[in-house]
Design a protein around this motif. Structure first.
Motif, PDB file in Angstrom:
ATOM      1  N   VAL A 105       7.174   2.623  -3.161  1.00 36.24           N
ATOM      2  CA  VAL A 105       5.952   3.001  -3.200  1.00 36.24           C
ATOM      3  C   VAL A 105       4.888   1.909  -2.838  1.00 36.24           C
ATOM      4  CG1 VAL A 105       5.759   2.974  -5.648  1.00 36.24           C
ATOM      5  CG2 VAL A 105       3.989   4.672  -4.506  1.00 36.24           C
ATOM      6  N   GLU A 106       5.259   0.505  -3.568  1.00 36.71           N
ATOM      7  CA  GLU A 106       4.588  -0.750  -3.553  1.00 36.71           C
ATOM      8  C   GLU A 106       4.338  -1.143  -2.069  1.00 36.71           C
ATOM      9  OE1 GLU A 106       6.396  -4.077  -5.244  1.00 36.71           O
ATOM     10  OE2 GLU A 106       4.735  -5.209  -4.388  1.00 36.71           O
ATOM     11  N   PHE A 107       5.236  -0.905  -1.265  1.00 38.70           N
ATOM     12  CA  PHE A 107       5.164  -1.310   0.218  1.00 38.70           C
ATOM     13  C   PHE A 107       4.356  -0.202   1.006  1.00 38.70           C
ATOM     14  CE2 PHE A 107       6.739  -1.379   4.703  1.00 38.70           C
ATOM     15  CZ  PHE A 107       6.272  -2.544   4.884  1.00 38.70           C
ATOM     16  N   SER A 108       4.510   1.007   0.624  1.00 36.53           N
ATOM     17  CA  SER A 108       3.891   2.152   1.543  1.00 36.53           C
ATOM     18  C   SER A 108       2.487   2.231   1.008  1.00 36.53           C
ATOM     19  CB  SER A 108       4.683   3.440   1.372  1.00 36.53           C
ATOM     20  OG  SER A 108       6.182   3.194   1.645  1.00 36.53           O
ATOM     21  N   PHE A 109       2.095   2.271   0.139  1.00 39.36           N
ATOM     22  CA  PHE A 109       0.832   2.405  -0.474  1.00 39.36           C
ATOM     23  C   PHE A 109       0.046   1.010  -1.085  1.00 39.36           C
ATOM     24  CE2 PHE A 109       3.190   6.417  -0.551  1.00 39.36           C
ATOM     25  CZ  PHE A 109       2.275   7.380  -0.231  1.00 39.36           C
ATOM     26  N   GLY A 110       0.822  -0.032  -1.073  1.00 45.45           N
ATOM     27  CA  GLY A 110       0.398  -1.230  -1.599  1.00 45.45           C
ATOM     28  C   GLY A 110      -0.131  -1.969  -0.510  1.00 45.45           C
ATOM     29  N   VAL A 111       1.052  -2.583  -0.052  1.00 43.54           N
ATOM     30  CA  VAL A 111       0.975  -3.734   1.232  1.00 43.54           C
ATOM     31  C   VAL A 111       0.352  -2.967   2.352  1.00 43.54           C
ATOM     32  CG1 VAL A 111       2.377  -5.051   2.696  1.00 43.54           C
ATOM     33  CG2 VAL A 111       2.970  -4.773   0.212  1.00 43.54           C
ATOM     34  N   LEU A 112       1.105  -1.825   2.668  1.00 44.52           N
ATOM     35  CA  LEU A 112       0.243  -0.820   3.801  1.00 44.52           C
ATOM     36  C   LEU A 112      -0.439   0.023   3.032  1.00 44.52           C
ATOM     37  CD1 LEU A 112       3.449  -0.306   6.005  1.00 44.52           C
ATOM     38  CD2 LEU A 112       1.811  -1.992   6.443  1.00 44.52           C
ATOM     39  N   PRO A 113      -1.594   0.196   3.983  1.00 47.05           N
ATOM     40  CA  PRO A 113      -2.620   1.400   3.212  1.00 47.05           C
ATOM     41  C   PRO A 113      -2.404   2.646   3.639  1.00 47.05           C
ATOM     42  CG  PRO A 113      -3.776   0.286   5.156  1.00 47.05           C
ATOM     43  CD  PRO A 113      -2.223  -0.243   5.024  1.00 47.05           C
ATOM     44  N   MET A 114      -1.264   3.299   3.315  1.00 51.17           N
ATOM     45  CA  MET A 114      -0.896   4.623   3.637  1.00 51.17           C
ATOM     46  C   MET A 114      -1.545   5.625   3.209  1.00 51.17           C
ATOM     47  SD  MET A 114       0.788   4.712   6.379  1.00 51.17           S
ATOM     48  CE  MET A 114       1.037   6.152   6.522  1.00 51.17           C
TER      49      MET A 114
END
Lengths: 144, 494
Positions: free
Chosen positions: B271-280
């Protein structure tokens, strides 16, 4: 009488070699590049070449569509039966090393049988596709 | 011994029965009976699997005895056990309905082939949900998709062929994108096992390859789940497919694809990558909102009820993706809940419509004028399903909209809460159009008399219609399963 003498003789020379090569790819698949999928296609190619030169009816007399359909199902069933047999023998699905006392022999036997299933199904499905398309070209003939 | 093999049996039962059916071409009734038996057996297997993972740990099954991550692993936890239950449950309930419906819509000599394709689609969808291997997901996507193309093409109308072909093109682009994404992941990590990927990705995730992989997987799977504006294949495919196929695919195919997207976003990439790093969150939320609004409005103007419900399905995907885009436990739970509730609701609606088609041979709203007097039970089931689709209290649809509201408020997005209420009113309009035609208009002059649908069609329809009420009142099972599924998806692989 027949203008395509070169094609006919050429095909007659080629087809046995193609079939033989198909069998080699099939049964040498676990040691060298190849296996059931490739062999099935090569095998089907031999039949399709025959159909192109000598006509669809001639091929369908030797290899009727009904038999091709049945073999397509049987090949897949052979594959899965080996897997299910391993489950009854105490292994997981497709863990065919448990099928014989000698695990290494069982691995070899298992992979050959499974690839045989793949080969049969791929060859017959390719032939079915060819029959369907070739049969459709004729008016009033519903290719199945 | 049999408990140990349950994950393999889940896919193996329909996959093994499919080629067997090819030998029953001359006995269509026998083909139907075998398919029904297999569907109920897979339903039993998935119920046992859900029970097993509900109480205990996730189940891992190593195919061929090759230990994961080297071999292909089947992985069952509460999240995918719920999806498995949806797919197998809908297939089990649709089969009693299928007998008469399929006999009328499919030429007799093709019925066995039809069920072969149906079982393959079923096996493919179950396989997508159960597998713990990224490449295996692609393979099962193709199995289910190719079988679905054949099923849709068997629709009575010749337009079914074009609908199927469009779906084929879009679906193939979708799965090809997925494959490219998986290839990139394999390039960077050297593994295809989902749990192993989740472990290895953080080390390499700040590379453009991984970002490209993420983009390809997101777009590819979004095509399969018909996320607005990638939904163009869906309305025609659902409209022209045989009735039974529409029921099955609308309840399962997009749901399974949504599960795959959830799995990749939350468990594999994290979740950190999908919604944090990338603005999904900022990408998915607007698409979800547009996807709710525009197809709902388009649905109002459809002359064909089946097509109207198909557009409504696109809107419902929007609701699920909205819950998903909050990236909170509550939002994810609402998404999983709607996955379940919408499957039940929409299957009930399409089934009622299938019963109407069986009698009047048309799904046009004009042809349905006044039929409620002749087919009171069928139309009543349609109304119950419609109420659940709108989200009236005491129906399953209300429960999910309630949790979506809570999730929106929890995220501090009260305009979205208002939006949800407003879009429910649009659903009132399009369901009302059908109710108005069926109940308050006269039968067109000269129309053939219509009888109530056969009990074999009514019983499954009412089972699902009642289920959409029961799960609106007795919410323990879906909410419990959805909450645990959300926790597991957010927690990643142990």
């Amino acid at each position: 009488m027949n203008p395509h003498i070169v094609l006919r003789v050429g095909a007659k020379l080629l087809i046995p070699v193609i079939v033989l090569f198909g069998l080699y790819v099939q049964f040498h698949g676990e040691y060298s590049p190849g296996g059931g999928f490739q062999a099935g296609i090569i095998f089907a190619a031999a039949l399709i070449l025959y159909a192109l030169i000598f006509g669809l009816e001639t091929v369908q007399q030797a290899v009727p569509p009904g038999a091709v359909h049945a073999l397509a199902g049987l090949g897949a069933l052979l594959y899965m039966s080996i897997g299910i047999w391993s489950m009854f023998a105490g292994g997981n699905f497709l863990e065919y090393k448990v099928l014989l006392a000698d695990a290494q022999l069982a691995e070899t036997a298992g992979i050959i049988l499974i690839e045989l299933g793949v080969g049969i199904t791929v060859a017959t499905v390719a032939i079915t596709l060819f029959y369907a398309f070739a049969g459709r070209a004729r008016p009033g003939h519903d290719g199945d | 011994m049999i408990e140990h093999h349950l994950p393999a049996l889940q896919v193996l039962l329909p996959l093994f029965a499919a080629p067997l059916l090819m030998f029953l071409v001359r006995w269509p009734t026998l083909a139907w009976a075998l398919t029904t038996a297999v569907c109920w057996a897979t339903f039993l297997v998935s119920a046992l699997l859900l029970e097993a993972v509900w109480a205990g740990d996730p189940i891992s099954y190593a195919h061929g005895g090759w230990e994961p991550p080297y071999g292909i692993e089947y992985w069952v936890d509460t999240a995918n056990a719920l999806v498995l239950l949806i797919v197998s449950g809908i297939s089990a309930i649709v089969m009693p309905f299928a007998r008469d419906s399929v006999e009328q819509e499919i030429p007799r000599d093709r019925i066995a082939w039809f069920y072969t394709a149906f079982l393959l689609a079923n096996a493919g969808l179950l396989g997508i949900a159960i597998t713990g291997d990224a490449f295996n997901i692609f393979v099962f996507f193709e199995i289910s998709a190719i079988a679905s193309y054949a099923l849709i093409a068997m629709g009575r109308d010749r337009r079914a062929l074009l609908a199927s072909f469009t779906y084929l093109i879009m679906g193939t682009i979708g799965t090809t994108f997925l494959l490219i994404g998986i290839g990139f992941l394999y390039m960077m990590t050297g593994t295809l096992n989902l749990a192993d990927l989740a472990e290895r990705l953080p080390a390499v995730r700040d590379t453009s390859t991984i970002r490209a992989a993420f983009a390809f997987i997101a777009v590819g799977v979004s095509l399969k789940l018909a996320l607005f504006p990638l939904h163009l294949w869906l309305p025609n495919a659902y409209t022209y497919a045989p009735s039974m196929v529409t029921v099955f695919l609308s309840a399962t195919a997009t749901k399974v694809a949504i599960y795959v997207l959830l799995r990749f976003f939350y468990s594999v990439f994290g979740v950190e990558f999908s919604f944090g790093v990338l603005p999904m969150g900022y990408v998915l939320m607007p698409l979800a909102l547009l996807g709710i609004l525009i197809p709902s409005i388009v649905a109002i103007f459809q002359a064909d009820v089946k097509r109207m419900l198909a557009y409504s399905s696109v809107a419902q995907v929007g609701y699920i993706i909205l819950g998903f885009s909050f990236a909170s436990t509550l939002g994810l739970m609402a998404a999983m809940l709607h996955l379940f509730n919408h499957a039940v609701t929409k299957a009930a609606l399409f089934m009622a419509l299938g019963a109407i088609v069986y009698r009047i041979g048309s799904t046009r709203i004009d042809a349905m004028a006044g039929i409620a007097r002749d087919m009171p039970w069928t139309m009543a089931a349609f109304v119950v399903g419609g109420l659940s689709l709108i989200g009236i209290p005491l129906t399953a649809g209300f429960v999910t909209k309630w949790y979506l509201l809570l999730a929106a408020l929890e995220a501090g997005l009260w305009p979205i809460a208002v939006f949800l209420l407003a879009t429910s009113l649009i659903a009132v309009i399009y369901i009302w159009r059908v109710v108005e035609a069926a109940y308050f208009r006269e039968r067109p002059a000269g129309a053939a008399p219509v009888r109530e649908a056969h009990p074999a069609l009514l019983l499954p329809t009412w089972t699902l219609a009642l289920a959409s009420v029961v799960f609106g009142i007795h919410t323990a099972l879906p909410i419990g399963a959805a909450t645990r599924a959300a926790e597991i998806l957010l927690g990643g692989y142990p």
